[in-house]
Design a protein around this motif. Structure first.
Motif: not given
Ligand SMILES: NC(=O)c1ccc[n+]([C@@H]2O[C@H](COP(=O)([O-])OP(=O)(O)OC[C@H]3O[C@@H](n4cnc5c(N)ncnc54)[C@H](O)[C@@H]3O)[C@@H](O)[C@H]2O)c1
Length: 316
Positions: A60-74
């Motif tokens: 998580l310290a280097t995770l690109d959230w947008y590359a991983q999840f795009g526009d998914q909503k939680f």
């Protein structure tokens, strides 16, 4: 929560509390879309036996959230991932990984105001002589606690600037229970003493066993964490048992549970900064979350020992 099939992320879900939380969420919301994020630095896949959701193995310290999840909503993100070895003294690694993981997550969650429920810690209070109240000043005695204080500071600033965003910090106290063995040395004293006593050894505790801890059973903190899904306001809350109990008392409880009569072996305490007392004041958690711990030390240890040693016949 408005839906019975929420989309939830649990970071640190391969760890001790995270795996108990993930499996409890799966049971509570059978139609939920669950995603665990964990890089296994201290977690173990075996903790997630029976898990039916998705798993993202990333730091998580280097995770690109947008590359991983795009526009998914939680609907909510439970953030439990953290370096949890308080004896890791590398200040850069401890603060970088814990704080930057949180910052990246907040950056992803901010546009949709995704509810965040994150793990803070009783360690933020440092030395205490009475029950800790959330408004007590922070006094971190190690860099792990310092990283949690910074996370609290960031969360407080965010919700002040964005009152329509719910961010909840949970100051877990001394948690014990199933699925903690993978932690090794940082696992709870309940686990370590039980293992020693089960092997017929005298339980080793620091002289003279009168230091007190708010030992809280993992099932209670999981329940408190799930209650945070419904909270109407942001805040930081203590999650403990509300009772400080001594290590001598813990040894007594374990002796009763395991059917042993092993006296404590008192050893010198090598730690200069040692918390001699922890106890959660639960008033705020009770009123804001409806949190009501169900397990006394006696009940929690009994329940845990049944899980840990199914072959041992425990007193009724
Ligand atoms: N156990 C306790 O008594 C206690 C007390 C106070 C606070 N907490 C907090 O509760 C949370 C859970 O603790 P735990 O006892 O389950 O510990 P744990 O070590 O079992 O779980 C932490 C998990 O986070 C993962 N992780 C760590 N850093 C990561 C990163 N950068 N990216 C991805 N995954 C990462 C680890 O692999 C592990 O699975 C932590 O935030 C901890 O600080 C725990």
């Amino acid at each position: 929560m408005s839906t019975s099939s929420p989309s939830l992320i649990i970071t640190g879900g391969a760890g001790f509390i995270g795996s108990n939380l993930t499996l409890a969420l799966q049971q509570r919301f059978p139609d939920a879309r669950l995603t665990v994020i964990d890089d296994f630095r201290s977690g173990d896949f075996k903790n997630l036996a029976g898990y039916r959701g998705d798993f993202v193995a990333q730091n998580l310290a280097t995770l690109d959230w947008y590359a991983q999840f795009g526009d998914q909503k939680f609907d909510a993100i439970f953030h439990l991932a953290s370096i949890t070895d308080t004896t890791l003294h590398d200040q850069f690694v401890q603060v970088h990984d814990n704080v930057e993981s949180f910052r990246r997550l907040l950056n992803f969650a901010r546009p949709n105001r995704t509810r965040i429920i994150y793990a803070s810690s009783a360690a933020t209070y440092g030395a205490a002589a009475a029950a800790s109240v959330e408004s007590d000043g922070a006094a971190p005695a190690n860099v792990y606690a310092f990283s949690k204080v910074i996370m609290d500071n960031i969360a407080i600033r965010e919700v002040k600037e964005k009152p329509d965003w719910i961010i909840i910090g949970l100051r877990y106290f001394n948690v014990y229970g199933p699925r903690e063995a993978h932690k090794g040395m940082p696992a709870s004293m309940v686990y370590h003493l039980a293992q020693q006593m089960k092997a017929g050894q005298r339980p080793r505790i620091f002289k003279h066993g009168e230091q007190k801890r708010d030992f809280v059973y993992v099932k209670d903190v999981v329940e408190g964490s799930i209650l945070a899904l419904e909270a109407q306001t942001s805040g930081i809350y203590n999650l403990g048992s509300g009772q400080a109990r001594s290590f001598n008392e813990l040894v007594d409880v374990l002796n009763r549970c395991l059917g042993t009569r092993l006296p404590a072996d008192y050893i010198d305490n090598p730690h200069a900064h040692y918390q001699n007392f922890t106890e959660a004041d639960l008033n705020k958690a009770r009123s804001a979350l409806g949190y009501a711990p169900q397990f006394s030390l006696e009940d929690g240890v009994t329940d845990y020992m049944r899980w840990l040693y199914p072959e041992v016949r425990l007193p009724a």
